[in-house]
Design an enzyme around this catalytic site. Sequence first.
Site, PDB file in Angstrom:
ATOM      1  N   GLY A  47     110.189  91.561  49.477  1.00  0.00           N
ATOM      2  CA  GLY A  47     111.586  91.966  49.626  1.00  0.00           C
ATOM      3  C   GLY A  47     112.450  91.046  48.996  1.00  0.00           C
ATOM      4  CG  ASP A 104     113.829  90.637  52.033  1.00  0.00           C
ATOM      5  OD1 ASP A 104     113.265  89.852  52.750  1.00  0.00           O
ATOM      6  OD2 ASP A 104     113.802  91.971  52.370  1.00  0.00           O
ATOM      7  CG  ASP A 107     114.472  92.790  61.587  1.00  0.00           C
ATOM      8  OD1 ASP A 107     114.704  92.674  62.904  1.00  0.00           O
ATOM      9  OD2 ASP A 107     114.191  93.979  61.015  1.00  0.00           O
ATOM     10  CE  LYS A 135     118.438  95.089  60.393  1.00  0.00           C
ATOM     11  NZ  LYS A 135     117.348  96.284  60.672  1.00  0.00           N
ATOM     12  CG  PHE A 156     115.941 101.980  58.900  1.00  0.00           C
ATOM     13  CD1 PHE A 156     115.588 101.194  57.793  1.00  0.00           C
ATOM     14  CD2 PHE A 156     114.674 102.416  59.588  1.00  0.00           C
ATOM     15  CE1 PHE A 156     114.324 101.180  57.097  1.00  0.00           C
ATOM     16  CE2 PHE A 156     113.326 102.209  59.261  1.00  0.00           C
ATOM     17  CZ  PHE A 156     113.422 101.532  58.027  1.00  0.00           C
ATOM     18  NE  ARG A 169     109.631  97.042  48.142  1.00  0.00           N
ATOM     19  CZ  ARG A 169     109.090  96.393  49.402  1.00  0.00           C
ATOM     20  NH1 ARG A 169     110.046  95.552  50.055  1.00  0.00           N
ATOM     21  NH2 ARG A 169     108.046  96.543  50.155  1.00  0.00           N
TER      22      ARG A 169
END
Length: 184
Positions: A47, A104, A107, A135, A156, A169
Amino acid sequence: MGSAQPNDIDHILLSEEEIAAKLDELAAKIDADYADKDLLLVGVLKGAVMVMADLSRKLQHTKVAMDWMAVSSYGSGTKSSGVVRILKDLDADLSGRHVLIVEDIIDSGLTLSWLMSNLRSRGCASLEVAAMLRKPEAAKVKVDVKYIGFDIPNEFVVGYGLDYDERYRSLPYVGTLAPHVYEN
Ligand code: PRP
């Protein structure tokens, strides 16, 4: 629109221009902090490829080297254990190096938390993190991130390196995925 069908993206969260402007800001801070130092950027595959490529090219005053790591969470899908397997290790020896992990997205924070203690144990002179997205609502562990792009809602998101089933991506922006894509 890159590889996405126009209706795959519900809405654009961060435009190409907003991302570029934020990377200018982050690069200026990194340049100021590491001026006259050798910096090793460690990109976390896959990512981080986009942010690594764009951020590194905006650094004007920092002598930069790049290396890459690929990791995978055990029990993929849940990502809840926080136990990470190294799929591709660094080529570089970290002892005495100034290291900046480039991610990237953060989470749960479990990947980064594991990665930081792993890399720290290799004897770096310093270790910091630059992450494009975070997040906050998804955080399971607190991770100390020095350079953060955007805090985003727990939705998402795809694009700018982020995938769904290896797609999207290459989108130049970050967008939310339309539910019909993952509900099918
Ligand atoms: C993503 C991202 C981080 C990690 C963050 O990688 O690049 O490495 O998940 O999640 P966490 O904070 O919950 O640990 P992913 O495993 O999806 O692999 P990819 O970069 O190859 O898509």
